[in-house]
Structure formats: C-alpha cells, structure tokens
Design an enzyme around this catalytic site. Structure first.
Site, short mmCIF file in Angstrom:
data_model
loop_
_atom_site.label_atom_id
_atom_site.label_comp_id
_atom_site.label_asym_id
_atom_site.label_seq_id
_atom_site.Cartn_x
_atom_site.Cartn_y
_atom_site.Cartn_z
N SER A 152 0.86 -1.19 0.00
CA SER A 152 0.00 0.00 0.00
C SER A 152 0.89 1.23 0.00
O SER A 152 2.06 1.15 0.41
CB SER A 152 -0.86 -0.01 1.26
N TYR A 165 -2.58 -1.22 10.41
CA TYR A 165 -2.54 -1.39 8.95
C TYR A 165 -1.21 -0.87 8.39
O TYR A 165 -0.52 -1.56 7.62
CB TYR A 165 -3.71 -0.66 8.32
P1 NAP Z 1 -11.59 -6.16 -0.18
O1 NAP Z 1 -12.39 -5.84 -1.37
O2 NAP Z 1 -12.16 -6.00 1.17
O3 NAP Z 1 -11.05 -7.66 -0.34
C1 NAP Z 1 -10.32 -8.30 0.66
C2 NAP Z 1 -10.12 -9.74 0.27
O4 NAP Z 1 -9.30 -10.37 1.28
C3 NAP Z 1 -11.42 -10.53 0.20
O5 NAP Z 1 -11.35 -11.42 -0.89
C4 NAP Z 1 -11.42 -11.32 1.52
O6 NAP Z 1 -12.10 -12.56 1.39
C5 NAP Z 1 -9.94 -11.58 1.69
N1 NAP Z 1 -9.58 -11.91 3.05
C6 NAP Z 1 -9.79 -11.22 4.20
N2 NAP Z 1 -9.31 -11.90 5.26
C7 NAP Z 1 -8.77 -13.06 4.76
C8 NAP Z 1 -8.11 -14.16 5.35
N3 NAP Z 1 -7.91 -14.25 6.67
N4 NAP Z 1 -7.69 -15.16 4.54
C9 NAP Z 1 -7.91 -15.11 3.21
N5 NAP Z 1 -8.52 -14.09 2.59
C10 NAP Z 1 -8.95 -13.08 3.37
O7 NAP Z 1 -10.23 -5.31 -0.13
P2 NAP Z 1 -9.26 -4.76 -1.30
O8 NAP Z 1 -9.38 -3.32 -1.33
O9 NAP Z 1 -9.45 -5.54 -2.55
O10 NAP Z 1 -7.84 -5.10 -0.66
C11 NAP Z 1 -6.98 -6.12 -1.17
C12 NAP Z 1 -5.56 -5.81 -0.78
O11 NAP Z 1 -5.18 -4.56 -1.35
C13 NAP Z 1 -5.33 -5.67 0.73
O12 NAP Z 1 -4.07 -6.22 1.08
C14 NAP Z 1 -5.32 -4.16 0.93
O13 NAP Z 1 -4.58 -3.78 2.06
C15 NAP Z 1 -4.64 -3.73 -0.36
N6 NAP Z 1 -4.87 -2.31 -0.68
C16 NAP Z 1 -6.10 -1.85 -1.06
C17 NAP Z 1 -6.27 -0.51 -1.38
C18 NAP Z 1 -7.57 0.06 -1.86
O14 NAP Z 1 -7.64 1.27 -2.07
N7 NAP Z 1 -8.60 -0.72 -2.07
C19 NAP Z 1 -5.19 0.37 -1.28
C20 NAP Z 1 -3.95 -0.12 -0.86
C21 NAP Z 1 -3.80 -1.47 -0.58
P3 NAP Z 1 -13.44 -12.89 2.27
O15 NAP Z 1 -14.45 -11.84 1.92
O16 NAP Z 1 -13.82 -14.25 1.83
O17 NAP Z 1 -13.02 -12.80 3.71
#
Ligand code: NAP
Length: 267
Positions: A152, A165
């Site tokens: 991130s 985080y």
């Molecule tokens: P999201 O839409 O909430 O998706 C999160 C995913 O992680 C879901 O598929 C969830 O599956 C899975 N997950 C959560 N806990 C888990 C566990 N214990 N074991 C396996 N899977 C698990 O979030 P996102 O925005 O796509 O984020 C994905 C990654 O990108 C994260 O690492 C986040 O920190 C990073 N990121 C996102 C942003 C942004 O702006 N969106 C920015 C910087 C970094 P379930 O629903 O089945 O639990």
C-alpha cells in the site's frame, strides 16, 4: 499481454473481492490457471471463478484463512495436487480494523498483523518451497517463481488511526526485500504493488458518495480513483517474463498520492 502467462499456475489470496478479484481476472485473461482463495465469501469467490473460467484456463476455488498455517499448507497441497505446481503467488488478502491508537485493542492489532503480514509470510514460505522443489522450466518462465505482495502507499505514508494497517504494510516492504535478497540467485522474483485509493469495498467510505469522492481527489494529483484493472495490468506484467530484471522493488499505482499533494501550493 495475451498469453504472456500461458501454462502458469497462480494462487491469488483474497480474490473473492476487490483488487484480488481484478488481479485474478487479469491473470486468467493472460492465460494462467488460477486459484481463487477466500476466507468467508464463498458465493463471491464462485462468481469470480465463473467469470475467470470464460478465459479457458483451469480455475480452482479454495477456502483458507491466510493467517492459519495449517490452512495455508493445505491450500498449497491442494493446488499442487490439482494443477501440478505453483508458478505465481499474489499475496493480496488483507483488511483494516481501524481505531485511534490509544483506543486500539490488542485484538485489532493482532488481527491485522496476522492476516496482512503473517499471512504473506506463511504463503510466501510455501511458494518458495514449491519453487525450489519443482526446479526451473525455461519453457514456462525464465524465473523459478514469482511472488507479488499487495502492499500500500501506507508502507511509506504514516496513517494515524490505522497504525496496525500501516505497520503491516511497512513490514511487508522489508519482508519482500529480504526474501528478494535471499532468493534472487535461485531465480525467484518478488516485488510489491503499492496501491493508492482503488475503488473496492475496503474503502467505500472514501468514494461512496459524490462528496467523499470529491474530497478524496485532494489526495490524488491525477484526479481519478484507481480501478481494480489498474492493479491487474501491473500484476500481469510483474508475473510475466516482460519484467524479468525487476526484483525486490515496489511499484506505486496511486495516481501520485505519494507526491504529497498538500505541498502543491507551498504546504
Ligand atoms: P476487499 O475488497 O475488502 O477484499 C479483501 C479480500 O481479502 C477478500 O477477498 C477477503 O475474502 C480476503 N480476506 C480477508 N481476510 C482473509 C483471510 N484471513 N484469509 C484469506 N482471505 C482473506 O479489499 P481490497 O481493497 O481488494 O484489498 C486487497 C488488498 O489490497 C489488501 O491487502 C489491501 O490492504 C490492499 N490495498 C487496497 C487498497 C484500496 O484502495 N482498495 C489500497 C492499498 C492497498 P473474504 O471476503 O472471503 O473474507
């Protein structure tokens, strides 16, 4: 990038939603056989699998909590049994448990570190062991294996009220670089993608209304929110031989969020 990953087997953790979903679909479109991993959202994972199947490769759906060592080991064994090996790991699963620092509970701290950081350690360790067991196949890739860590902008930008985080993402940076340093000579490549604000459920508060989206633009010099495809394209490139000399680095996909836009008018 069509077919740039033909014949390769990829696990994308947390691919039932958001960025993981986008990466899974982009990898499948580039010809990879993929594993959709989820922890709780079975139906959403199956929907992603059905979309990915349209690209013609094999698609598995595996439930595993990435913070649980036994479940991670089982996910890798099942993948190797069904697909033969693992060539690409995308360490993506992650979440937030936000609170002002002085009110943050140990549970909130442990949950985020456990999934975001320890989860990446557990999955990367299994991937490296599989790469070393399998050996290189130059018909598949110049590298023995590739790992992409979803970090991130907060591996660099401090984030009050989200210290768990930010600490997890800072940890990922040195986890990634240390693995890269140790295994480069074995031809394992590991890099991070550092998204800024990408339109996914994790940060809906920041883009869900016209007002919040407008306010978010103060943080993004390029004046648009990122989409999951922006990350998917970079992931395909990092996983392919197109980026064969890229190792141990972080690629920011953030529309300039790390340019400290508050200083545009002298701060
Ligand atoms: P999201 O839409 O909430 O998706 C999160 C995913 O992680 C879901 O598929 C969830 O599956 C899975 N997950 C959560 N806990 C888990 C566990 N214990 N074991 C396996 N899977 C698990 O979030 P996102 O925005 O796509 O984020 C994905 C990654 O990108 C994260 O690492 C986040 O920190 C990073 N990121 C996102 C942003 C942004 O702006 N969106 C920015 C910087 C970094 P379930 O629903 O089945 O639990």
């Amino acid at each position: 990038m069509e077919n740039s990953l033909k014949g390769q087997k990829a696990i994308i953790t947390g691919s039932s939603s958001g960025i993981g979903k986008g990466v899974a679909l982009s990898l499948a479109a580039a010809g990879a056989d993929i594993v959709i991993n989820y922890a709780g959202s079975k139906e959403k994972a199956e929907e992603v699998a059905s979309l990915a199947s349209q690209f013609g490769g094999k698609v598995l759906v595996i439930k595993a909590d990435v913070s649980d060592e036994t479940e991670v080991k089982e996910m890798f064994s099942k993948t190797i049994q069904e697909l033969g090996t693992v060539d690409i790991l995308v360490n993506n699963a992650g979440l937030q448990k936000d609170a002002p620092f002085h009110e943050m509970t140990l549970d909130q701290w442990n949950k985020v570190i456990g999934i975001n950081l320890t989860g990446q350690f557990l999955c990367a360790r299994e991937a490296v062991n599989e790469f070393l067991r399998r050996g290189i196949n130059p018909h598949i890739s110049k590298a023995l294996g590739k790992i992409i860590c979803m970090s991130s902008v907060h591996q660099e930008i401090p984030w009050s009220e989200h210290v768990n985080y930010a600490a997890s993402k800072g940890g990922i940076m040195l986890l990634m670089k240390s693995i890269a340093q140790g295994y480069a000579a074995k031809k394992i490549r590991i890099n991070s993608i550092c998204p800024g604000a990408i339109r996914t459920p994790i940060n809906k508060d920041a883009w869900g209304t016209p007002d919040s989206l407008n306010k978010l633009m103060n943080l993004i010099p390029y004046k648009r929110i990122g989409e999951i495809e922006d990350i998917g394209k970079v992931a395909v490139w990092l996983a392919s031989d197109q980026s064969d000399h890229i190792n141990g680095t972080s690629i920011f996909v953030d529309g300039g969020m790390t340019l400290y836009p508050g200083f545009t008018t002298n701060g």
